[in-house]
Design an enzyme around this catalytic site. Structure first.
Site, PDB file in Angstrom:
ATOM      1  N   ASN A 142      19.045  43.965   8.822  1.00 19.22           N
ATOM      2  CA  ASN A 142      19.279  45.178   8.033  1.00 19.22           C
ATOM      3  C   ASN A 142      18.002  46.022   8.108  1.00 19.22           C
ATOM      4  O   ASN A 142      17.017  45.731   7.458  1.00 19.22           O
ATOM      5  CB  ASN A 142      19.571  44.755   6.588  1.00 19.22           C
ATOM      6  CG  ASN A 142      19.841  45.947   5.684  1.00 19.22           C
ATOM      7  OD1 ASN A 142      19.741  47.098   6.109  1.00 19.22           O
ATOM      8  ND2 ASN A 142      20.159  45.666   4.438  1.00 19.22           N
ATOM      9  N   HIS A 161      28.250  50.619   0.276  1.00 17.64           N
ATOM     10  CA  HIS A 161      28.297  49.246  -0.275  1.00 17.64           C
ATOM     11  C   HIS A 161      29.615  48.556   0.084  1.00 17.64           C
ATOM     12  O   HIS A 161      30.031  47.609  -0.604  1.00 17.64           O
ATOM     13  CB  HIS A 161      28.199  49.231  -1.818  1.00 17.64           C
ATOM     14  CG  HIS A 161      26.892  49.692  -2.377  1.00 17.64           C
ATOM     15  ND1 HIS A 161      26.830  50.421  -3.546  1.00 17.64           N
ATOM     16  CD2 HIS A 161      25.626  49.513  -1.974  1.00 17.64           C
ATOM     17  CE1 HIS A 161      25.567  50.678  -3.835  1.00 17.64           C
ATOM     18  NE2 HIS A 161      24.814  50.148  -2.887  1.00 17.64           N
ATOM     19  N   ARG A 186      23.564  45.476  10.081  1.00 16.30           N
ATOM     20  CA  ARG A 186      24.123  46.342   9.044  1.00 16.30           C
ATOM     21  C   ARG A 186      23.875  47.787   9.467  1.00 16.30           C
ATOM     22  O   ARG A 186      22.742  48.161   9.765  1.00 16.30           O
ATOM     23  CB  ARG A 186      23.448  46.079   7.709  1.00 16.30           C
ATOM     24  CG  ARG A 186      23.950  47.038   6.658  1.00 16.30           C
ATOM     25  CD  ARG A 186      23.174  46.931   5.384  1.00 16.30           C
ATOM     26  NE  ARG A 186      23.708  47.874   4.431  1.00 16.30           N
ATOM     27  CZ  ARG A 186      22.964  48.557   3.572  1.00 16.30           C
ATOM     28  NH1 ARG A 186      21.661  48.410   3.564  1.00 16.30           N
ATOM     29  NH2 ARG A 186      23.524  49.383   2.738  1.00 16.30           N
ATOM     30  N   GLU A 237      26.239  40.149   1.215  1.00 21.03           N
ATOM     31  CA  GLU A 237      26.553  41.032   2.336  1.00 21.03           C
ATOM     32  C   GLU A 237      26.198  40.381   3.674  1.00 21.03           C
ATOM     33  O   GLU A 237      26.902  40.559   4.664  1.00 21.03           O
ATOM     34  CB  GLU A 237      25.796  42.360   2.162  1.00 21.03           C
ATOM     35  CG  GLU A 237      26.356  43.167   0.995  1.00 21.03           C
ATOM     36  CD  GLU A 237      25.410  44.227   0.471  1.00 21.03           C
ATOM     37  OE1 GLU A 237      25.619  45.394   0.789  1.00 21.03           O
ATOM     38  OE2 GLU A 237      24.465  43.889  -0.264  1.00 21.03           O
ATOM     39  N   ARG A 297      18.813  58.017  -8.465  1.00 27.22           N
ATOM     40  CA  ARG A 297      19.779  59.053  -8.076  1.00 27.22           C
ATOM     41  C   ARG A 297      20.555  59.550  -9.287  1.00 27.22           C
ATOM     42  O   ARG A 297      20.917  58.770 -10.170  1.00 27.22           O
ATOM     43  CB  ARG A 297      20.774  58.501  -7.046  1.00 27.22           C
ATOM     44  CG  ARG A 297      20.145  58.095  -5.740  1.00 27.22           C
ATOM     45  CD  ARG A 297      21.239  57.824  -4.704  1.00 27.22           C
ATOM     46  NE  ARG A 297      20.700  57.206  -3.511  1.00 27.22           N
ATOM     47  CZ  ARG A 297      21.016  55.975  -3.089  1.00 27.22           C
ATOM     48  NH1 ARG A 297      21.893  55.239  -3.762  1.00 27.22           N
ATOM     49  NH2 ARG A 297      20.473  55.493  -1.995  1.00 27.22           N
TER      50      ARG A 297
END
Ligand code: ADP
Length: 398
Positions: A7, A180, A91, A384, A241
């Site tokens: 990743n 996600h 990823r 993940e 965010r």
């Protein structure tokens, strides 16, 4: 079969090697400050102390070279030679509308990813660099790309079309993509298993609450809506965010503060959210500590966060026409019992009743709702990397 999962971020990369016959984790690690002074590799063979290597790493190829060395190292490695690593899973953040599932990497796939770069200018370039670096270092090893957006491609148009002139969708592909996806897919599948129901017969609301946070409505194993949008900025309040807000605020503040587009982007992505409201930190642990000491803005940040999650849960309840389970996952979802309790409080009308004793738990797969709760509330640690490794095994030799 051993699979390496990578990743890649812009200046960091995370990796794991899994033994796929029994899906065990053999080693994992992190490289930070790639291309910056002070590059460091932290490698951990499971069951051993961490091995730390501080050497200059000028780019991702350098970094991955050191990762591969660590993997085959006599002391802290987990393979005798690179030949034992039979496939690599990457990823990748954005596949636009091109891929609704993982794919084996070919030159055509790389070209498609380059095309999607416009949609994810911060994320796709390092993902592409990571794949290219691995291809150079392991030219014979099959690579698979697993996309954050793929799981959400099943959303119906009414979930992904924004109410702006339709030409912007046609010309620029402006629509909801969602992110996600690998995590929402993993936890919704685990939830079905925990409910003892076929996935096709389940309605699940998955809450991935980490530094980045999103909720998804999953009907019969397929995503029908999610809170992140064209970019990861939309939806929930996150660490830094803003999440949803009146779009008119953007031009209003930009004008007042004389901000460029880039400045404004930076405010909304890096200075807002929990950090923006609290003025303390983007980390829930710091904000919680301040809230406990009576800091008003820290308390407010937590309340606003919970309020947004509850709003999405309610909305998805309506969209799914009921639901079997609400799942909590990721950093906050897995560890923060107080936040889970706040989110699930006063939801009896929807058939949701959390059990505070069962909720007193961290990071393990378990039911946290009361026995008489119509809707099960589940804590499911996300994985993940395992999802990426599974897809990699399935596609590598295809
Ligand atoms: P990401 O992958 O999006 O960076 P994670 O899923 O790892 O994020 O979540 C990281 C966040 O989880 C941290 O910023 C922190 O706010 C939160 N977190 C981690 N542990 C705890 C805890 N024990 N209590 C509350 N929040 C926590």
């Amino acid at each position: 079969m051993k699979v390496l999962v990578i990743n890649c971020g812009s200046s960091s990369l995370k990796y794991q090697v899994l033994q796929m016959e029994d899906e065990t984790l053999l080693c994992k690690g992190l490289v930070e400050r790639i291309g910056i002074e002070g590059s460091v590799l932290k490698h951990e063979k499971i069951g051993q102390d961490k091995f730390v290597l501080e050497v200059p790493m000028k780019d991702h190829k350098d970094a991955i070279g050191h990762v591969l060395d660590a993997i085959v190292d006599a002391e802290h490695g987990i393979a005798a030679s690179m030949a034992e690593i039979e496939a690599v899973g990457h990823r990748v953040v954005h596949a636009g509308e091109k891929y609704a599932s993982s794919v084996k990497v070919t030159e055509a796939v790389m070209a498609a990813l380059e095309e999607c770069t416009e949609l994810a200018p911060l994320h796709n370039p390092p993902n592409i660099l990571g794949i290219r670096a691995c291809q150079e270092l392991m030219p014979e090893t099959p690579m698979v790309a697993v996309f954050d957006t793929a799981f959400h491609q099943t959303m119906p148009a009414e979930s992904y079309i924004y109410a702006i002139p339709y030409e912007y969708y046609e010309q620029y592909k402006v629509r909801r993509y969602g992110f996600h996806g690998t995590s929402h897919k993993y936890v919704s599948e685990r939830a079905a298993a925990m409910l003892g129901k076929p996935l096709e017969e389940t309605k699940i609301i998955t809450c991935h609450l980490g530094n980045g946070a999103s909720v998804a409505a999953v009907n019969g194993g397929k995503c029908v809506d999610t809170s992140m949008g064209f970019t990861p900025l939309e939806g929930l309040v996150m660490g830094t965010r803003s999440g949803d807000m009146d779009p008119a605020i953007v031009t209003f503040i930009a004008q007042k503060e004389n901000l460029s587009n880039a400045d404004m982007n930076n405010v909304l992505n890096k200075k807002s959210g929990i950090l923006g409201i609290s003025g303390i930190s983007s980390d829930f642990r710091d904000v919680e500590a301040a809230a406990e000491e009576g800091n008003y803005r820290a308390q407010l940040a937590e309340k606003v966060f919970a309020h947004k999650v509850r709003g999405y849960i309610g909305s998805y309840f309506a969209e799914l026409n009921g639901c079997d389970a609400i799942v909590f996952t990721a950093g906050v979802g897995e560890n923060d019992k107080a936040m889970r309790a706040t989110i699930c409080s006063n939801m009896e009308a929807l058939g949701v009743k959390i059990d505070l004793e069962k909720n007193d738990v961290r990071g393990k797969e378990t039911v946290i709702s009361a026995d008489d709760s119509k809707v099960k509330v589940l804590l499911i640690p996300t994985n993940e990397e395992l999802m990426i490794a599974r897809d990699t095994v399935a596609l590598a030799n295809a």
